[in-house]
Write a protein that holds these residues in place. Structure first.
Motif, PDB file in Angstrom:
ATOM      1  N   GLY A  36      35.988  27.396  59.814  1.00 47.49           N
ATOM      2  CA  GLY A  36      34.719  26.756  59.467  1.00 47.49           C
ATOM      3  C   GLY A  36      34.140  25.983  60.629  1.00 47.49           C
ATOM      4  N   LEU A  37      35.009  25.241  61.336  1.00 53.05           N
ATOM      5  CA  LEU A  37      34.568  24.489  62.508  1.00 53.05           C
ATOM      6  C   LEU A  37      33.972  25.412  63.557  1.00 53.05           C
ATOM      7  CD1 LEU A  37      34.477  21.885  64.264  1.00 53.05           C
ATOM      8  CD2 LEU A  37      36.799  22.464  65.009  1.00 53.05           C
ATOM      9  N   SER A  38      34.618  26.555  63.797  1.00 51.81           N
ATOM     10  CA  SER A  38      34.128  27.478  64.823  1.00 51.81           C
ATOM     11  C   SER A  38      32.776  28.079  64.441  1.00 51.81           C
ATOM     12  CB  SER A  38      35.149  28.596  65.054  1.00 51.81           C
ATOM     13  OG  SER A  38      35.299  29.416  63.907  1.00 51.81           O
ATOM     14  N   LEU A  39      32.586  28.357  63.149  1.00 48.56           N
ATOM     15  CA  LEU A  39      31.334  28.967  62.709  1.00 48.56           C
ATOM     16  C   LEU A  39      30.158  27.995  62.801  1.00 48.56           C
ATOM     17  CD1 LEU A  39      32.643  30.984  59.627  1.00 48.56           C
ATOM     18  CD2 LEU A  39      31.935  31.899  61.844  1.00 48.56           C
ATOM     19  N   VAL A  40      30.363  26.790  62.279  1.00 51.27           N
ATOM     20  CA  VAL A  40      29.257  25.819  62.337  1.00 51.27           C
ATOM     21  C   VAL A  40      29.078  25.292  63.758  1.00 51.27           C
ATOM     22  CG1 VAL A  40      29.511  25.156  59.928  1.00 51.27           C
ATOM     23  CG2 VAL A  40      30.780  23.895  61.667  1.00 51.27           C
ATOM     24  N   GLY A  41      30.186  25.226  64.521  1.00 52.37           N
ATOM     25  CA  GLY A  41      30.098  24.793  65.911  1.00 52.37           C
ATOM     26  C   GLY A  41      29.286  25.763  66.742  1.00 52.37           C
ATOM     27  N   LEU A  42      29.503  27.056  66.504  1.00 55.81           N
ATOM     28  CA  LEU A  42      28.732  28.078  67.227  1.00 55.81           C
ATOM     29  C   LEU A  42      27.250  27.956  66.909  1.00 55.81           C
ATOM     30  CD1 LEU A  42      28.479  30.656  68.931  1.00 55.81           C
ATOM     31  CD2 LEU A  42      28.965  31.969  66.849  1.00 55.81           C
ATOM     32  N   GLN A  83      25.590  25.300  65.899  1.00 57.57           N
ATOM     33  CA  GLN A  83      25.043  24.090  66.504  1.00 57.57           C
ATOM     34  C   GLN A  83      24.893  24.251  68.013  1.00 57.57           C
ATOM     35  OE1 GLN A  83      27.469  20.617  66.013  1.00 57.57           O
ATOM     36  NE2 GLN A  83      25.993  19.242  66.951  1.00 57.57           N
ATOM     37  N   TYR A  84      25.904  24.837  68.649  1.00 55.51           N
ATOM     38  CA  TYR A  84      25.865  25.014  70.109  1.00 55.51           C
ATOM     39  C   TYR A  84      24.717  25.920  70.518  1.00 55.51           C
ATOM     40  CZ  TYR A  84      27.403  26.121  74.860  1.00 55.51           C
ATOM     41  OH  TYR A  84      27.470  26.294  76.224  1.00 55.51           O
ATOM     42  N   ASN A  85      24.558  27.046  69.832  1.00 60.63           N
ATOM     43  CA  ASN A  85      23.487  27.976  70.182  1.00 60.63           C
ATOM     44  C   ASN A  85      22.107  27.392  69.899  1.00 60.63           C
ATOM     45  OD1 ASN A  85      24.983  30.044  71.288  1.00 60.63           O
ATOM     46  ND2 ASN A  85      25.214  31.166  69.363  1.00 60.63           N
ATOM     47  N   ALA A  86      22.028  26.539  68.884  1.00 63.78           N
ATOM     48  CA  ALA A  86      20.748  25.887  68.614  1.00 63.78           C
ATOM     49  C   ALA A  86      20.360  24.985  69.784  1.00 63.78           C
ATOM     50  CB  ALA A  86      20.836  25.081  67.316  1.00 63.78           C
ATOM     51  N   GLU A  87      21.331  24.266  70.322  1.00 64.12           N
ATOM     52  CA  GLU A  87      21.066  23.397  71.473  1.00 64.12           C
ATOM     53  C   GLU A  87      20.752  24.224  72.720  1.00 64.12           C
ATOM     54  OE1 GLU A  87      24.483  20.941  71.847  1.00 64.12           O
ATOM     55  OE2 GLU A  87      24.020  19.724  70.070  1.00 64.12           O
ATOM     56  N   GLN A  88      21.468  25.349  72.887  1.00 59.38           N
ATOM     57  CA  GLN A  88      21.192  26.235  74.019  1.00 59.38           C
ATOM     58  C   GLN A  88      19.775  26.789  73.954  1.00 59.38           C
ATOM     59  OE1 GLN A  88      23.665  25.418  76.208  1.00 59.38           O
ATOM     60  NE2 GLN A  88      24.011  27.572  76.706  1.00 59.38           N
ATOM     61  N   ALA A  89      19.354  27.198  72.763  1.00 66.22           N
ATOM     62  CA  ALA A  89      18.006  27.749  72.598  1.00 66.22           C
ATOM     63  C   ALA A  89      16.947  26.691  72.901  1.00 66.22           C
ATOM     64  CB  ALA A  89      17.841  28.280  71.172  1.00 66.22           C
ATOM     65  N   THR A  90      17.213  25.462  72.521  1.00 64.63           N
ATOM     66  CA  THR A  90      16.262  24.371  72.777  1.00 64.63           C
ATOM     67  C   THR A  90      16.037  24.187  74.275  1.00 64.63           C
ATOM     68  OG1 THR A  90      16.932  23.215  70.758  1.00 64.63           O
ATOM     69  CG2 THR A  90      15.828  21.906  72.457  1.00 64.63           C
ATOM     70  N   HIS A  91      17.117  24.385  75.065  1.00 65.29           N
ATOM     71  CA  HIS A  91      17.020  24.200  76.512  1.00 65.29           C
ATOM     72  C   HIS A  91      16.793  25.516  77.253  1.00 65.29           C
ATOM     73  CE1 HIS A  91      19.178  20.511  75.222  1.00 65.29           C
ATOM     74  NE2 HIS A  91      18.506  19.948  76.219  1.00 65.29           N
ATOM     75  N   GLY A  92      16.520  26.600  76.514  1.00 67.41           N
ATOM     76  CA  GLY A  92      16.250  27.882  77.153  1.00 67.41           C
ATOM     77  C   GLY A  92      17.453  28.487  77.831  1.00 67.41           C
ATOM     78  N   TYR A 134      30.398  34.897  69.166  1.00 70.48           N
ATOM     79  CA  TYR A 134      31.477  34.157  68.525  1.00 70.48           C
ATOM     80  C   TYR A 134      32.725  34.136  69.399  1.00 70.48           C
ATOM     81  CZ  TYR A 134      34.828  32.674  64.957  1.00 70.48           C
ATOM     82  OH  TYR A 134      35.790  31.992  64.252  1.00 70.48           O
ATOM     83  N   SER A 135      33.088  35.288  69.966  1.00 65.98           N
ATOM     84  CA  SER A 135      34.285  35.348  70.814  1.00 65.98           C
ATOM     85  C   SER A 135      34.112  34.502  72.072  1.00 65.98           C
ATOM     86  CB  SER A 135      34.597  36.798  71.196  1.00 65.98           C
ATOM     87  OG  SER A 135      33.513  37.378  71.902  1.00 65.98           O
ATOM     88  N   GLU A 136      32.921  34.467  72.617  1.00 67.70           N
ATOM     89  CA  GLU A 136      32.658  33.646  73.802  1.00 67.70           C
ATOM     90  C   GLU A 136      32.750  32.160  73.465  1.00 67.70           C
ATOM     91  OE1 GLU A 136      29.580  36.414  76.407  1.00 67.70           O
ATOM     92  OE2 GLU A 136      28.814  35.210  74.740  1.00 67.70           O
ATOM     93  N   TYR A 137      32.270  31.811  72.272  1.00 65.72           N
ATOM     94  CA  TYR A 137      32.321  30.400  71.869  1.00 65.72           C
ATOM     95  C   TYR A 137      33.757  29.922  71.685  1.00 65.72           C
ATOM     96  CZ  TYR A 137      31.704  26.146  69.158  1.00 65.72           C
ATOM     97  OH  TYR A 137      31.766  24.843  68.710  1.00 65.72           O
ATOM     98  N   LEU A 138      34.629  30.805  71.168  1.00 63.82           N
ATOM     99  CA  LEU A 138      36.019  30.418  70.929  1.00 63.82           C
ATOM    100  C   LEU A 138      36.751  30.045  72.212  1.00 63.82           C
ATOM    101  CD1 LEU A 138      37.208  32.947  68.197  1.00 63.82           C
ATOM    102  CD2 LEU A 138      36.564  30.552  67.891  1.00 63.82           C
ATOM    103  N   SER A 187      35.075  28.760  74.858  1.00 62.79           N
ATOM    104  CA  SER A 187      34.175  27.865  75.596  1.00 62.79           C
ATOM    105  C   SER A 187      34.711  26.438  75.595  1.00 62.79           C
ATOM    106  CB  SER A 187      32.780  27.882  74.958  1.00 62.79           C
ATOM    107  OG  SER A 187      32.809  27.236  73.687  1.00 62.79           O
ATOM    108  N   PRO A 188      34.307  25.622  76.574  1.00 64.34           N
ATOM    109  CA  PRO A 188      34.720  24.209  76.574  1.00 64.34           C
ATOM    110  C   PRO A 188      34.174  23.444  75.381  1.00 64.34           C
ATOM    111  CG  PRO A 188      33.112  24.649  78.304  1.00 64.34           C
ATOM    112  CD  PRO A 188      33.547  25.977  77.788  1.00 64.34           C
ATOM    113  N   ALA A 189      33.062  23.899  74.815  1.00 61.89           N
ATOM    114  CA  ALA A 189      32.486  23.201  73.658  1.00 61.89           C
ATOM    115  C   ALA A 189      33.431  23.248  72.463  1.00 61.89           C
ATOM    116  CB  ALA A 189      31.138  23.830  73.286  1.00 61.89           C
ATOM    117  N   PHE A 190      33.988  24.430  72.184  1.00 57.88           N
ATOM    118  CA  PHE A 190      34.904  24.560  71.048  1.00 57.88           C
ATOM    119  C   PHE A 190      36.240  23.887  71.342  1.00 57.88           C
ATOM    120  CE2 PHE A 190      38.178  27.048  68.721  1.00 57.88           C
ATOM    121  CZ  PHE A 190      37.822  26.661  67.438  1.00 57.88           C
TER     122      PHE A 190
END
Length: 219
Positions: free
Chosen positions: A24-30, A32-41, A47-51, A53-56
């Protein structure tokens, strides 16, 4: 299979909950992370890349660190500190099984081999639980620092600033805010457990005193 589940039901349930929560953490974390990435272009992650990543890793280790610290401290504190009436404490003035010197029991049947071996091996073994928890704390603390520094550096670069090293990140207020906000909650929650177990009960649980036991007594 039924016998295995019955014998190991507690650990199976706890690790099952852990896996469910981590997924669950990985799914909602992904998300949230992608939403922030999209905001900053910035580039979005799969999903595999997020697992990996330093963020996860930072989000996971930040919490593991506090859990292992709390468990290490709790195991050590309960070895020599008391709380009258608490189910989490040894009984004051009573020599319990956990206090018996294992060197006097090395010839008993089914005694673990470190007890029979004695010496340094036994010294390590009789403190192995606290040592293991402390090493797990150090490992998660280190991984929190490394992944946190990487994540912080990514954010710095996105804002046109320079990346920082792990050692630089260790002295930032952000790192210690992340750590201390978890550490304080762990010690507060286990402290409440110690005190509440004096007066409250849960029938059938070994973490509780017998329902009819007086408040002032420890089991």
């Amino acid at each position: 299979m039924k016998i295995f589940v019955k014998k190991n039901g507690l650990s199976l349930a706890l690790f099952g909950c852990f896996i469910a929560m981590e997924v669950g953490l990985s799914l909602v974390g992904l998300r949230q992370y992608n939403a922030e990435q999209a905001t900053h272009g910035q580039v979005l992650l799969s999903y595999s890349e997020y697992l990996t990543s330093p963020a996860f890793l930072e989000a996971t280790m930040e919490n593991w660190e506090s859990e292992f610290l709390q468990m290490f401290a709790y195991v050590v504190f309960t070895a020599f500190l008391y709380q009258q009436g608490s189910s989490e404490s040894k009984t004051i003035g009573k020599v319990e099984d956990v206090d018996i010197d294992p060197r006097t029991q090395r010839d008993l049947a089914n005694t673990p081999w470190p007890v029979r071996r004695g010496g340094l091996i036994l010294k390590l073994y009789e403190n192995s639980l606290s040592l293991a928890l402390f090493l797990l704390f150090l490992a998660s603390f280190f991984l929190h620092a490394v992944s946190g520094a990487q994540l912080h550096s990514e954010q710095q670069v996105q804002h046109g600033e320079r990346a920082i090293s792990v050692w630089e990140y260790l002295v930032t207020s952000q790192f210690w805010f992340e750590s201390l906000q978890n550490w304080q909650s762990e010690f507060f929650s286990i402290g409440l457990m110690v005190v509440l177990s004096i007066f409250l009960r849960q029938r059938g649980s070994p973490e509780s005193k017998p329902v009819a036991m007086p408040h002032s007594e420890s089991p």
